[in-house]
Design an enzyme around this catalytic site. Structure first.
Site, short mmCIF file in Angstrom:
data_model
loop_
_atom_site.label_atom_id
_atom_site.label_comp_id
_atom_site.label_asym_id
_atom_site.label_seq_id
_atom_site.Cartn_x
_atom_site.Cartn_y
_atom_site.Cartn_z
N LEU A 64 -4.51 -4.99 10.12
CA LEU A 64 -4.73 -6.31 10.71
C LEU A 64 -3.45 -7.15 10.64
O LEU A 64 -2.82 -7.24 9.58
CB LEU A 64 -5.87 -7.01 9.97
CG LEU A 64 -6.39 -8.33 10.54
CD1 LEU A 64 -7.10 -8.08 11.86
CD2 LEU A 64 -7.34 -8.98 9.54
N SER A 105 -5.13 -0.39 5.78
CA SER A 105 -6.05 -1.52 5.88
C SER A 105 -7.06 -1.29 7.01
O SER A 105 -7.75 -0.28 7.03
CB SER A 105 -5.23 -2.80 6.06
OG SER A 105 -6.02 -3.95 5.84
N GLN A 106 -7.17 -2.22 7.95
CA GLN A 106 -8.09 -2.04 9.07
C GLN A 106 -7.84 -0.72 9.79
O GLN A 106 -8.77 -0.09 10.30
CB GLN A 106 -7.96 -3.21 10.04
CG GLN A 106 -8.83 -3.11 11.29
CD GLN A 106 -8.71 -4.32 12.17
OE1 GLN A 106 -9.28 -5.38 11.90
NE2 GLN A 106 -7.94 -4.22 13.24
N ASP A 134 -4.81 -5.87 -5.35
CA ASP A 134 -4.59 -5.91 -3.89
C ASP A 134 -4.67 -7.34 -3.36
O ASP A 134 -3.81 -7.78 -2.59
CB ASP A 134 -5.64 -5.03 -3.20
CG ASP A 134 -5.50 -5.02 -1.71
OD1 ASP A 134 -4.83 -4.12 -1.17
OD2 ASP A 134 -6.07 -5.91 -1.05
N HIS A 149 -1.51 -6.50 -1.32
CA HIS A 149 -1.95 -5.82 -0.10
C HIS A 149 -0.80 -5.49 0.85
O HIS A 149 -0.75 -4.40 1.41
CB HIS A 149 -3.00 -6.66 0.61
CG HIS A 149 -3.68 -5.94 1.73
ND1 HIS A 149 -4.50 -4.85 1.54
CD2 HIS A 149 -3.64 -6.14 3.08
CE1 HIS A 149 -4.95 -4.41 2.69
NE2 HIS A 149 -4.45 -5.18 3.65
#
Length: 301
Positions: A44, A110-111, A227, A282
């Site tokens: 993202l 991630s996404q 994260d 993250h």
């Protein structure tokens, strides 16, 4: 791919018996064959430029590796519907797989980890060896983070469901894996992505998707307690909250026990590997050399 070295011109080698020479040439060819291509799918609000460091790491340790970062749905476009993204990422990766008869590896951040799992599930006869899910909310997302404030500035985690679990909300990528443990019924009724992917709801493709996903040779789940975005962080390892916000680990999740998409089978095969790394934020997972060496490098052969 590396090219085999030319050895036949060496006077010393010409003295070897023919059988020994053939065996030596075969060994050289095998050693020089190189590494499978690595395809990276961003997360993202990301794009290819965020993965330049990871590409450098890969070629430092495995020289000559073809590394492709898919240049689609970058930055704000990453908020577009998940199934639309899955379709377009699949088209881009299909062409890479067709040119890689020995298969490819996927690193999905991630996404992007959910996008990759969806395209693996919906792609028959794919040739992905290692699927490396890098700090991805595989069991869903539920938390007040900076990312949430950017997407929903007027909402807290307790009220996001009022937007996400509506038809218009399901056109925003984050909403399609928003998993509110206090509103399970609304999630099951209205979610059109994660609920299907995890087999939380039955659908006509569930058996085929499971078979497709099980074609991978290794599932690598990377995440850590610092994260700061993936919430709970254990979602990166398929753990998630119960209705009291206690974290239920992967093997106690209903989708694992029922083996709805093949996770239990993969685990029984010995093909699920988790890597927990503390003190990594993250946005640092794809540029942290310790993470690369501990959690990623060994699977890129």
């Amino acid at each position: 791919m590396k090219s085999p070295q030319k050895l036949r011109g060496s006077p010393l080698l010409m003295r070897l018996p023919p059988l020994h020479l053939r065996l030596l040439m075969l060994l050289v060819a095998l050693c020089a064959e190189g590494y499978r291509p690595v395809v990276i799918v961003h997360g993202l609000f990301d794009g290819p430029k965020q993965f330049q460091t990871l590409s450098v790491y890969i070629n430092k340790v495995h020289p000559g590796t073809e590394v492709r970062v898919i240049d689609l749905y970058n930055n704000m476009s990453s908020l577009k519907p998940m199934w639309r993204q899955v379709t377009d990422f699949r088209k881009a990766i299909d062409s890479i797989m067709r040119n890689a008869p020995d298969g490819i590896h996927l690193i999905c951040f991630s996404q992007g980890g959910l996008i990759c799992r969806a395209l693996l599930s919906t792609t028959p006869n794919h040739n992905v060896h290692a699927f490396i899910s890098l700090s991805s909310p595989q069991a869903g997302q539920y938390g007040d983070t900076d990312y949430l404030k950017w997407v929903f500035p007027k909402h807290l985690k307790k009220t996001v469901f009022t937007f996400c679990y509506r038809q218009f909300g399901q056109k925003v990528s984050v909403c399609e894996y928003w998993n509110d443990p206090h509103h399970r019924f609304q999630y099951l009724q209205n979610n059109n992505f994660l609920s299907m992917l995890n087999g939380d709801i039955r659908h006509s493709n569930i058996k085929a998707w499971r078979e497709n996903f099980l074609r991978i040779k290794k599932l690598v789940l990377v995440g850590g307690p610092d994260d700061g975005v993936i919430t709970p962080w254990q979602s990166s390892h398929f753990g998630f909250y119960d209705s009291n916000e206690n974290v239920i680990e992967m093997r106690d999740q209903e989708f694992y026990r029922k083996d709805t998409f093949g996770l239990k089978t993969l685990d029984a095969r010995g093909d699920v590997w988790t890597c927990t790394q503390p003190e990594v934020k993250h946005v640092q997972w794809h540029s942290n050399y310790t993470v690369f060496m501990r959690c990623i490098e060994k699977w890129l052969t």
